[in-house]
Write a protein that holds these residues in place. Structure first.
Motif, PDB file in Angstrom:
ATOM      1  N   LEU A 248       0.838  -1.200   0.000  1.00 13.28           N
ATOM      2  CA  LEU A 248       0.000   0.000   0.000  1.00 13.28           C
ATOM      3  C   LEU A 248       0.875   1.253   0.000  1.00 13.28           C
ATOM      4  O   LEU A 248       1.860   1.333   0.739  1.00 13.28           O
ATOM      5  CB  LEU A 248      -0.917   0.002   1.219  1.00 13.28           C
ATOM      6  N   GLN A 249       0.500   2.222  -0.813  1.00 21.58           N
ATOM      7  CA  GLN A 249       1.310   3.423  -0.981  1.00 21.58           C
ATOM      8  C   GLN A 249       0.597   4.717  -0.614  1.00 21.58           C
ATOM      9  O   GLN A 249       1.234   5.751  -0.461  1.00 21.58           O
ATOM     10  CB  GLN A 249       1.776   3.512  -2.444  1.00 21.58           C
ATOM     11  N   ASP A 250      -0.706   4.673  -0.511  1.00 19.42           N
ATOM     12  CA  ASP A 250      -1.448   5.883  -0.174  1.00 19.42           C
ATOM     13  C   ASP A 250      -0.996   6.395   1.196  1.00 19.42           C
ATOM     14  O   ASP A 250      -0.975   5.622   2.173  1.00 19.42           O
ATOM     15  CB  ASP A 250      -2.946   5.568  -0.150  1.00 19.42           C
ATOM     16  N   PRO A 251      -0.625   7.672   1.311  1.00 21.79           N
ATOM     17  CA  PRO A 251      -0.214   8.203   2.621  1.00 21.79           C
ATOM     18  C   PRO A 251      -1.252   8.004   3.718  1.00 21.79           C
ATOM     19  O   PRO A 251      -0.910   7.965   4.903  1.00 21.79           O
ATOM     20  CB  PRO A 251       0.007   9.693   2.333  1.00 21.79           C
ATOM     21  N   THR A 252      -2.520   7.852   3.319  1.00 27.23           N
ATOM     22  CA  THR A 252      -3.575   7.624   4.310  1.00 27.23           C
ATOM     23  C   THR A 252      -3.296   6.381   5.149  1.00 27.23           C
ATOM     24  O   THR A 252      -3.612   6.331   6.339  1.00 27.23           O
ATOM     25  CB  THR A 252      -4.933   7.474   3.604  1.00 27.23           C
ATOM     26  N   GLY A 258      -2.303   2.437   9.961  1.00 29.82           N
ATOM     27  CA  GLY A 258      -2.680   1.138   9.430  1.00 29.82           C
ATOM     28  C   GLY A 258      -4.126   0.758   9.654  1.00 29.82           C
ATOM     29  O   GLY A 258      -4.476  -0.425   9.576  1.00 29.82           O
ATOM     30  N   THR A 259      -4.991   1.743   9.911  1.00 28.07           N
ATOM     31  CA  THR A 259      -6.420   1.448  10.100  1.00 28.07           C
ATOM     32  C   THR A 259      -7.259   1.799   8.875  1.00 28.07           C
ATOM     33  O   THR A 259      -8.370   1.303   8.726  1.00 28.07           O
ATOM     34  CB  THR A 259      -6.973   2.220  11.312  1.00 28.07           C
ATOM     35  N   ASP A 260      -6.753   2.653   8.000  1.00 25.00           N
ATOM     36  CA  ASP A 260      -7.460   3.046   6.787  1.00 25.00           C
ATOM     37  C   ASP A 260      -6.602   2.667   5.579  1.00 25.00           C
ATOM     38  O   ASP A 260      -5.520   3.213   5.380  1.00 25.00           O
ATOM     39  CB  ASP A 260      -7.720   4.561   6.795  1.00 25.00           C
ATOM     40  N   ARG A 261      -7.084   1.717   4.771  1.00 23.10           N
ATOM     41  CA  ARG A 261      -6.289   1.221   3.647  1.00 23.10           C
ATOM     42  C   ARG A 261      -6.118   2.254   2.547  1.00 23.10           C
ATOM     43  O   ARG A 261      -5.271   2.096   1.663  1.00 23.10           O
ATOM     44  CB  ARG A 261      -6.929  -0.042   3.071  1.00 23.10           C
ATOM     45  N   GLY A 262      -6.877   3.321   2.578  1.00 22.00           N
ATOM     46  CA  GLY A 262      -6.684   4.399   1.627  1.00 22.00           C
ATOM     47  C   GLY A 262      -7.280   4.120   0.268  1.00 22.00           C
ATOM     48  O   GLY A 262      -8.194   3.304   0.113  1.00 22.00           O
ATOM     49  N   ARG A 263      -6.704   4.743  -0.769  1.00 20.35           N
ATOM     50  CA  ARG A 263      -7.313   4.792  -2.091  1.00 20.35           C
ATOM     51  C   ARG A 263      -6.571   3.981  -3.151  1.00 20.35           C
ATOM     52  O   ARG A 263      -6.861   4.105  -4.344  1.00 20.35           O
ATOM     53  CB  ARG A 263      -7.395   6.259  -2.527  1.00 20.35           C
ATOM     54  N   LEU A 292       1.480  -0.872  -8.397  1.00 19.73           N
ATOM     55  CA  LEU A 292       0.574  -1.722  -7.634  1.00 19.73           C
ATOM     56  C   LEU A 292       0.238  -2.937  -8.500  1.00 19.73           C
ATOM     57  O   LEU A 292       0.092  -2.812  -9.717  1.00 19.73           O
ATOM     58  CB  LEU A 292      -0.712  -0.963  -7.267  1.00 19.73           C
ATOM     59  N   PRO A 293       0.091  -4.117  -7.909  1.00 18.50           N
ATOM     60  CA  PRO A 293      -0.141  -5.322  -8.700  1.00 18.50           C
ATOM     61  C   PRO A 293      -1.576  -5.423  -9.215  1.00 18.50           C
ATOM     62  O   PRO A 293      -2.527  -5.035  -8.533  1.00 18.50           O
ATOM     63  CB  PRO A 293       0.166  -6.452  -7.709  1.00 18.50           C
TER      64      PRO A 293
END
Length: 395
Positions: A248-252, A258-263, A292-293
């Motif tokens: 995962l790369q989204d800064p979120t 690590g609670t919000d997987r983001g976009r 991203l895969p």
């Protein structure tokens, strides 16, 4: 922040990521510099510029504090509301930008991303001396329900018509879960604001989501105004919800602990060709991998696989876009709702001689009187429109 010797260090404001410092737009030098940046790109021949977070340039004097949860208060109007969203001062900045765009023999165009709670607030950004178009997120967040879709359409046509600007229609973008995945789940009664959270703990029906997404494409492209297509929706891509955490790369993701997987799930690169990842992302002899895969199941959705397949999502979009440009009733203009349509059916006409019907019910419906079927998002049997299907007709 302190220096190594313990003395106070320098601070700067950022609303999203440390790599994105906010500028002080109260400083005249900043405004002049940015107008020079616009001219630099326009002189190179750029046709226009998209403005990210257009509602967030100006801040309340004194920069009052907000808690972390207050970031969700995007929709609040500036009057007594949010200290850095939709402040009145943004409009003077955009009037200056519009003057730069208009100074060219072929005027350049601005497209704004601005999340707003009310269509009349959003419409202020596209008044005649400001920006040209702005993404319509009321339509994007509407669930697959006739009442909510019609409400979003009516409210925005009215608000944008009041300032003499065309509205726009958007189904997905880089900040929200793809609409195939949203539509393939049980639909709520109210608009969905936290679109990524909406996916959690809800069963996903890919066939249903794809069928509704096809219908939504014809509805969107039949409406008056402009339409924006997010990369990959023309292929029928779904949200990738099982990306490994270490990728995962989204800064979120990091910012939330690590609670919000983001976009990242909507940002996986689109598949072009071949039977396995990276699906033509790089030349065959190259070794570059996507950021991203991609899932192996996307081999049926590559541009190569869908091209020429009359039943594919890609060919539906190609036909619809060609017809939208060619048909005199489509594009800019007006529409009239069919007052006799059933409760779970959206039906409207546009002149000359065009009708769009979208069946959101669980049952097939009889088609209204017509002379020709122009295009349908799904099969039509015995003069009946199937559930979650849209059709364009000549009256």
């Amino acid at each position: 922040m302190t220096e190594p010797d313990g003395t106070p260090g320098q601070w700067y404001l950022h609303l999203f990521a440390p790599e994105q410092p906010d500028l002080n737009w109260d400083n005249a030098e900043v405004r002049r510099e940015f107008e020079a940046v616009l001219r630099f790109w326009f002189d190179l021949g750029v046709d226009g510029i998209r403005i990210d977070g257009a509602h967030g340039l100006v801040k309340e004097e004194g920069l009052p504090d907000l808690g972390h949860s207050d970031i969700e208060r995007i929709g609040m109007a500036a009057e007594g509301g949010h200290p850095h969203w939709d402040r009145e001062g943004v409009h003077a900045i955009f009037r200056g930008w519009r003057a730069v765009a208009n100074s060219y023999d072929e005027p350049r165009v601005f497209v704004a991303e601005a999340w707003m709670g009310a269509p009349d607030r959003l419409a202020r950004y596209v008044r005649p001396d400001e920006l040209h178009t702005v993404f319509n997120f009321d339509y994007l967040t509407a669930p697959w329900r006739t009442d909510r879709l019609r409400e979003a359409i009516d409210n925005n046509l009215e608000a944008f018509g009041a300032v003499g600007a065309p509205t726009t229609w958007v189904l997905s973008n880089h900040d929200v879960a793809r609409h195939v995945s949203r539509y393939g789940r049980p639909q709520p009664d109210e608009p969905v604001r936290a679109l990524s959270d909406f996916l959690k703990d809800k069963p996903f029906d890919l066939e249903l989501g794809t069928r509704r997404a096809r219908a939504a494409a014809l509805l969107t492209l039949a409406l008056p105004g402009g339409a924006y297509i997010y990369q990959g929706e023309e292929l029928g891509l779904w949200e990738i919800e099982d990306l490994p955490e270490e990728l995962l790369q989204d800064p979120t993701w990091k910012r939330s602990g690590g609670t919000d997987r983001g976009r990242d799930g909507c940002r996986v690169p689109i598949p072009w060709s071949g039977d396995c990842p990276p699906f033509g992302y790089s030349p065959p002899a190259a070794t570059a991998e996507p950021w991203l895969p991609q899932p192996t199941a996307w081999k049926k959705l590559t541009v190569e696989a869908q091209s020429g397949d009359e039943k594919s999502v890609l060919e539906l979009y190609r036909k619809a876009l060609h017809l939208r440009r060619a048909h005199p009733a489509l594009g800019d203009g007006t529409m009239t709702w069919d007052s006799t349509a059933q409760e779970e059916v959206l039906s409207f006409t546009r002149e000359p001689g065009f009708r769009c019907v979208v069946n959101l019910s669980e049952h097939q419906i009889a088609l209204p009187d017509h002379t020709e079927v122009i295009l349908s998002s799904g099969p039509v049997h015995d003069g009946c429109l199937q559930s979650d299907t849209a059709i364009w007709l000549t009256r």
